[in-house]
Each structure stands twice: as C-alpha cells, then as structure tokens.
Scaffold this motif. Sequence first.
Motif, PDB file in Angstrom:
ATOM      1  N   ALA A 218     -49.159 -80.841 -92.197  1.00  0.00           N
ATOM      2  CA  ALA A 218     -47.961 -81.469 -91.627  1.00  0.00           C
ATOM      3  C   ALA A 218     -47.752 -81.146 -90.155  1.00  0.00           C
ATOM      4  N   GLU A 219     -47.801 -79.889 -89.785  1.00  0.00           N
ATOM      5  CA  GLU A 219     -47.528 -79.519 -88.384  1.00  0.00           C
ATOM      6  C   GLU A 219     -48.520 -80.160 -87.412  1.00  0.00           C
ATOM      7  N   ALA A 220     -49.809 -80.036 -87.709  1.00  0.00           N
ATOM      8  CA  ALA A 220     -50.829 -80.614 -86.821  1.00  0.00           C
ATOM      9  C   ALA A 220     -50.767 -82.129 -86.851  1.00  0.00           C
ATOM     10  N   GLY A 221     -50.535 -82.703 -88.013  1.00  0.00           N
ATOM     11  CA  GLY A 221     -50.460 -84.151 -88.156  1.00  0.00           C
ATOM     12  C   GLY A 221     -49.314 -84.757 -87.374  1.00  0.00           C
ATOM     13  N   LYS A 222     -48.198 -84.039 -87.290  1.00  0.00           N
ATOM     14  CA  LYS A 222     -47.036 -84.540 -86.539  1.00  0.00           C
ATOM     15  C   LYS A 222     -47.376 -84.758 -85.070  1.00  0.00           C
ATOM     16  N   GLU A 223     -48.278 -83.950 -84.557  1.00  0.00           N
ATOM     17  CA  GLU A 223     -48.672 -84.090 -83.154  1.00  0.00           C
ATOM     18  C   GLU A 223     -49.795 -85.118 -82.988  1.00  0.00           C
ATOM     19  N   PHE A 224     -50.780 -85.087 -83.893  1.00  0.00           N
ATOM     20  CA  PHE A 224     -51.979 -85.899 -83.739  1.00  0.00           C
ATOM     21  C   PHE A 224     -51.767 -87.383 -84.066  1.00  0.00           C
ATOM     22  N   PHE A 225     -51.186 -87.692 -85.210  1.00  0.00           N
ATOM     23  CA  PHE A 225     -51.145 -89.072 -85.677  1.00  0.00           C
ATOM     24  C   PHE A 225     -50.302 -90.018 -84.822  1.00  0.00           C
ATOM     25  N   PRO A 226     -49.166 -89.602 -84.273  1.00  0.00           N
ATOM     26  CA  PRO A 226     -48.474 -90.522 -83.352  1.00  0.00           C
ATOM     27  C   PRO A 226     -49.336 -90.884 -82.127  1.00  0.00           C
ATOM     28  N   LYS A 227     -50.098 -89.921 -81.631  1.00  0.00           N
ATOM     29  CA  LYS A 227     -50.995 -90.206 -80.505  1.00  0.00           C
ATOM     30  C   LYS A 227     -52.089 -91.187 -80.926  1.00  0.00           C
ATOM     31  N   LEU A 228     -52.631 -90.977 -82.116  1.00  0.00           N
ATOM     32  CA  LEU A 228     -53.680 -91.861 -82.608  1.00  0.00           C
ATOM     33  C   LEU A 228     -53.158 -93.282 -82.788  1.00  0.00           C
ATOM     34  N   VAL A 229     -52.016 -93.421 -83.439  1.00  0.00           N
ATOM     35  CA  VAL A 229     -51.450 -94.752 -83.685  1.00  0.00           C
ATOM     36  C   VAL A 229     -51.134 -95.457 -82.372  1.00  0.00           C
ATOM     37  N   SER A 230     -50.544 -94.741 -81.422  1.00  0.00           N
ATOM     38  CA  SER A 230     -50.213 -95.391 -80.152  1.00  0.00           C
ATOM     39  C   SER A 230     -51.467 -95.780 -79.380  1.00  0.00           C
ATOM     40  N   ALA A 231     -52.566 -95.070 -79.626  1.00  0.00           N
ATOM     41  CA  ALA A 231     -53.816 -95.398 -78.935  1.00  0.00           C
ATOM     42  C   ALA A 231     -54.543 -96.568 -79.593  1.00  0.00           C
ATOM     43  N   ILE A 232     -54.501 -96.672 -80.919  1.00  0.00           N
ATOM     44  CA  ILE A 232     -55.256 -97.735 -81.575  1.00  0.00           C
ATOM     45  C   ILE A 232     -54.455 -99.029 -81.743  1.00  0.00           C
ATOM     46  N   PHE A 233     -53.137 -98.954 -81.670  1.00  0.00           N
ATOM     47  CA  PHE A 233     -52.324-100.151 -81.889  1.00  0.00           C
ATOM     48  C   PHE A 233     -52.650-101.294 -80.939  1.00  0.00           C
ATOM     49  N   PRO A 234     -52.744-101.052 -79.615  1.00  0.00           N
ATOM     50  CA  PRO A 234     -52.998-102.196 -78.717  1.00  0.00           C
ATOM     51  C   PRO A 234     -54.271-102.961 -79.063  1.00  0.00           C
ATOM     52  N   ASN A 235     -55.355-102.246 -79.366  1.00  0.00           N
ATOM     53  CA  ASN A 235     -56.602-102.944 -79.710  1.00  0.00           C
ATOM     54  C   ASN A 235     -56.481-103.654 -81.049  1.00  0.00           C
ATOM     55  N   SER A 236     -55.831-103.025 -82.017  1.00  0.00           N
ATOM     56  CA  SER A 236     -55.671-103.643 -83.329  1.00  0.00           C
ATOM     57  C   SER A 236     -54.793-104.880 -83.225  1.00  0.00           C
ATOM     58  N   PHE A 237     -53.735-104.792 -82.437  1.00  0.00           N
ATOM     59  CA  PHE A 237     -52.824-105.917 -82.278  1.00  0.00           C
ATOM     60  C   PHE A 237     -53.532-107.086 -81.606  1.00  0.00           C
ATOM     61  N   ALA A 238     -54.294-106.797 -80.554  1.00  0.00           N
ATOM     62  CA  ALA A 238     -55.008-107.862 -79.846  1.00  0.00           C
ATOM     63  C   ALA A 238     -56.029-108.530 -80.760  1.00  0.00           C
ATOM     64  N   ALA A 239     -56.743-107.746 -81.538  1.00  0.00           N
ATOM     65  CA  ALA A 239     -57.735-108.311 -82.462  1.00  0.00           C
ATOM     66  C   ALA A 239     -57.049-109.146 -83.534  1.00  0.00           C
TER      67      ALA A 239
ATOM     68  N   LYS B 262     -71.213 -73.794 -88.940  1.00  0.00           N
ATOM     69  CA  LYS B 262     -71.538 -72.451 -89.431  1.00  0.00           C
ATOM     70  C   LYS B 262     -70.510 -71.950 -90.447  1.00  0.00           C
ATOM     71  N   THR B 263     -69.243 -72.174 -90.173  1.00  0.00           N
ATOM     72  CA  THR B 263     -68.193 -71.616 -91.032  1.00  0.00           C
ATOM     73  C   THR B 263     -67.767 -72.561 -92.146  1.00  0.00           C
ATOM     74  N   GLY B 264     -67.997 -73.855 -91.963  1.00  0.00           N
ATOM     75  CA  GLY B 264     -67.532 -74.826 -92.944  1.00  0.00           C
ATOM     76  C   GLY B 264     -66.062 -75.166 -92.787  1.00  0.00           C
ATOM     77  N   HIS B 265     -65.440 -74.695 -91.706  1.00  0.00           N
ATOM     78  CA  HIS B 265     -64.019 -74.955 -91.458  1.00  0.00           C
ATOM     79  C   HIS B 265     -63.857 -75.801 -90.200  1.00  0.00           C
ATOM     80  N   PRO B 266     -62.938 -76.753 -90.236  1.00  0.00           N
ATOM     81  CA  PRO B 266     -62.729 -77.575 -89.045  1.00  0.00           C
ATOM     82  C   PRO B 266     -62.122 -76.746 -87.918  1.00  0.00           C
ATOM     83  N   TYR B 267     -62.336 -77.221 -86.703  1.00  0.00           N
ATOM     84  CA  TYR B 267     -61.722 -76.573 -85.552  1.00  0.00           C
ATOM     85  C   TYR B 267     -60.211 -76.605 -85.686  1.00  0.00           C
ATOM     86  N   ARG B 268     -59.702 -77.751 -86.090  1.00  0.00           N
ATOM     87  CA  ARG B 268     -58.266 -77.924 -86.242  1.00  0.00           C
ATOM     88  C   ARG B 268     -58.052 -78.907 -87.383  1.00  0.00           C
TER      89      ARG B 268
END
Length: 163
Positions: free
Chosen positions: A132-153, A121-127
Amino acid sequence: MALKTKKNALTPKPILEDLAASWRTQTLVAGIRLDVFTHITGGKRTAKEVAEAADASLRGMTNLLDALVGIGYLRKNGGRYSVLPLAATFLVRGKQAYMGSAAHVATLNWEAWNYLTEAVKTGHPYRAINVAEAGKEFFPKLVSAIFPNSFAASRAAVSSLPE
C-alpha cells in the motif's frame, strides 16, 4: 574442418548494441523532457535557439542535439537541425500521436534497474510496489504517464469505426 566464411563470422555487434541501449534511451528521454523536437518544429533550428527555448546550456544542448542526430531522430545541416519524420510524428508536443509521456513511464523504475543483480541474487525486488505505501506513490505516477498515450490510441481506434 571447414573454415568459417566471413558471412558466418560472429561479431560482438549485438552485445555492443545492447550495452549502448541505455545511453540511447537516456538521450531520447532528455530530448523529450527538454521538448527539443517541439522547439525545432516550432522554428528553433540552431543549438543556441533550442538551448534558450529549453532553458539549457549551449554546450549541453549541442551535445544532446548531436547525439539525437547520431541515433536517428534529428538531421543536422551545417549548424541547423531538423526533425526526422519519426520524431515529427510522435515526439512533437501537441500532435495527436505524441508519445512523450512514454518517456516518463520509462523513467519510473530506472533506479530499480541499478539493483537488478542484487535482486537476482537475493530473490527480493529492489522496491515492492504491491504494498500500500509504495503503491500510493508509484501507481498515480504510472497512470498519469500512460493515460495520454492510451487515450490517444483509444480515440484513434474509435474514430476509425464506421458510424
């Protein structure tokens, strides 16, 4: 005008499957987070044994295990559970093809999906995560979550190359 045959009849099945997708995902993620596939493969076969190993309530674990039977990851015979081949291959911690970290990736943005209608409705993301501030929290979690599967593959791909 021709009558629709049974073969061509519309059914709400795809809608119902899509609406049930979130509970199926939540059920699978809970099973992964509580290591039920690993516990069962390790010899914990009853709901009581799995509940004790996962530090969970018997009632809650019984419901979860039965739901995992219903969506095709476990088999139940009497009061004993076993892991079906798909789960045994990809959802048992310590196996080379373990995909448990994918459960963490799936949960990173669950809260945001609750606000999809408002975002449309608004055209704006929830978050915004590209700040920089939001990315500092989100991206380390993302990388730590996807690394094991990427490494195994990657390891599997490299091992299949001729020497």
